[in-house]
Design a protein around this motif. Structure first.
Motif, short mmCIF file in Angstrom:
data_model
loop_
_atom_site.label_atom_id
_atom_site.label_comp_id
_atom_site.label_asym_id
_atom_site.label_seq_id
_atom_site.Cartn_x
_atom_site.Cartn_y
_atom_site.Cartn_z
N PRO A 125 0.82 -1.21 0.00
CA PRO A 125 0.00 0.00 0.00
C PRO A 125 0.85 1.26 0.00
O PRO A 125 2.00 1.27 0.46
CB PRO A 125 -0.79 -0.12 1.31
N GLU A 126 0.27 2.35 -0.48
CA GLU A 126 1.01 3.60 -0.61
C GLU A 126 1.45 4.17 0.73
O GLU A 126 2.43 4.92 0.80
CB GLU A 126 0.18 4.63 -1.38
N PHE A 127 0.76 3.84 1.82
CA PHE A 127 1.20 4.38 3.11
C PHE A 127 2.49 3.72 3.59
O PHE A 127 3.14 4.22 4.50
CB PHE A 127 0.09 4.27 4.17
N ILE A 128 2.88 2.61 2.95
CA ILE A 128 4.15 1.95 3.28
C ILE A 128 5.21 2.27 2.22
O ILE A 128 6.36 2.53 2.56
CB ILE A 128 3.97 0.43 3.39
N GLY A 129 4.84 2.25 0.95
CA GLY A 129 5.76 2.57 -0.13
C GLY A 129 5.12 3.59 -1.04
O GLY A 129 4.25 3.27 -1.86
N ALA A 130 5.52 4.84 -0.92
CA ALA A 130 4.83 5.95 -1.59
C ALA A 130 4.86 5.83 -3.10
O ALA A 130 5.83 5.36 -3.69
CB ALA A 130 5.47 7.27 -1.17
N ARG A 131 3.77 6.27 -3.71
CA ARG A 131 3.71 6.42 -5.17
C ARG A 131 3.49 7.88 -5.55
O ARG A 131 3.24 8.20 -6.71
CB ARG A 131 2.56 5.56 -5.71
N ASP A 132 3.57 8.75 -4.57
CA ASP A 132 3.57 10.20 -4.82
C ASP A 132 5.02 10.64 -4.75
O ASP A 132 5.66 10.60 -3.69
CB ASP A 132 2.73 10.89 -3.75
N PHE A 133 5.58 11.03 -5.90
CA PHE A 133 7.00 11.32 -6.00
C PHE A 133 7.28 12.82 -5.97
O PHE A 133 8.33 13.28 -6.45
CB PHE A 133 7.57 10.70 -7.28
N THR A 134 6.37 13.60 -5.41
CA THR A 134 6.53 15.04 -5.34
C THR A 134 7.71 15.41 -4.45
O THR A 134 7.77 14.96 -3.29
CB THR A 134 5.25 15.71 -4.78
N PRO A 135 8.66 16.21 -4.93
CA PRO A 135 9.81 16.57 -4.10
C PRO A 135 9.37 17.29 -2.82
O PRO A 135 8.39 18.03 -2.81
CB PRO A 135 10.65 17.50 -4.99
N ILE A 136 10.14 17.09 -1.75
CA ILE A 136 9.82 17.71 -0.47
C ILE A 136 10.83 18.83 -0.19
O ILE A 136 11.98 18.76 -0.60
CB ILE A 136 9.85 16.67 0.66
N GLY A 137 10.36 19.82 0.53
CA GLY A 137 11.23 20.89 0.97
C GLY A 137 11.44 21.98 -0.05
O GLY A 137 10.99 21.90 -1.18
#
Length: 299
Positions: free
Chosen positions: A287-299
């Motif tokens: 599931p996405e809460f374990i392995g993200a599929r949202d690759f939006t950069p942070i910071g």
């Protein structure tokens, strides 16, 4: 939000009929010397050599109190306990981990985007980064179970589809880490060897593995070989200290049978140039809460 590309060549085969040891094919530090950021060139050289770097005071005592209060709020929230992102201890039924805390909590979202945190991730990975996984780990006293020896990358490659070793984790202590209350252990230098585990991945393996690892577990023989070659380092420190470690470092932690709780916040940063594809050795992705599929950069 971006979608996962097609699967790339598999540089690190695992979950086959036999266990294998493979030399690392990727850099450890991806940025050039002199890249600006919180880490010095000496820090990065040590990370390259050992696969980890400890920071004595990543966050201040006042900040520790803020983050620890938020951890307590989450683990005592009945709605959070019922959420699928909460994992409980098999025996005591107390909360063991809560995943995706950088999305659940504005407090932990600010921590993930803090320049002292994300800045170090960018230095190591040589690019913008996104959060592949975040969680709070809670080890209350008197019997909280540990996390058996494993390489995170082996799981993230097999079950989440991360192609390359371009991922780094930080574990930030929110309580004091003694040498007796189930602290983090790492085999220094083990990040240079990939251990491909034997045995197929069951469907929905994550439902069991987050409580007790089975698939993706190294053999006693392989662990003995690695420990004999690299040794074992146990991390202790005050609340507010942190350990950065490479995705392929062999690590684990023991049970906590002391009266002293051990809690931390754990954030995994992945390079935006290493986004997840389809799993390399699992029938379905986690599931996405374990392995993200949202690759939006942070910071």
């Amino acid at each position: 939000m971006t979608t996962a590309p097609e699967r790339t060549a598999d540089l690190y085969p695992t979950r086959g009929t036999e266990e294998v040891l493979i030399d690392r094919k990727d850099p450890v530090v991806w940025s050039a010397p002199g890249t600006p950021g919180p880490f010095t060139d000496e820090d990065l050289a040590a990370f390259e050599r050992d696969g980890f770097r400890a920071v004595d005071e990543l966050i201040t005592p006042d900040e520790v109190r803020t983050y620890h209060a938020e951890l307590e709020r989450l683990i005592n929230d009945p709605e959070m306990r019922a959420d699928e992102r909460s994992i409980v201890e098999p025996r005591s039924r107390e909360i063991r981990s809560i995943f995706e805390v950088h999305k659940i909590s504005e407090v932990f979202a600010r921590l993930a985007a803090d320049p002292r945190v994300v800045g170090r991730a960018r230095q190591i990975l040589g690019s913008d980064v996104y959060v592949h996984q975040s969680r709070i780990n809670v080890k209350p006293g008197f019997g909280a179970s540990g996390f058996y020896w494993h390489s995170d990358f082996e799981t993230w490659h097999a079950e989440d589809g991360l192609p390359n070793m371009r991922t780094v984790s930080v574990s930030i202590a929110l309580t004091r880490n003694y040498d007796t209350n189930g602290g983090l252990m790492i085999m220094p230098g083990s990040h240079r060897t990939f251990l491909g585990c034997a045995g197929a991945t069951p469907k929905d393996n994550y439902k069991k593995s987050l409580q007790m690892q089975d698939a993706g577990t190294p053999s006693d023989e392989a662990l003995t070989k690695l420990a004999s070659e690299y040794g074992i380092r146990l991390f202790t420190g005050e609340a507010g200290s942190a350990t950065w470690f490479d995705c392929n470092a062999m690590h684990g932690s023991g049970d906590n049978i002391t009266p002293y709780p051990r809690s931390n916040v754990f954030i995994v940063f992945n390079s935006v140039e290493n986004t997840a594809v389809e799993p390399f050795a699992a029938p379905v992705r986690r599931p996405e809460f374990i392995g993200a599929r949202d690759f939006t950069p942070i910071g």
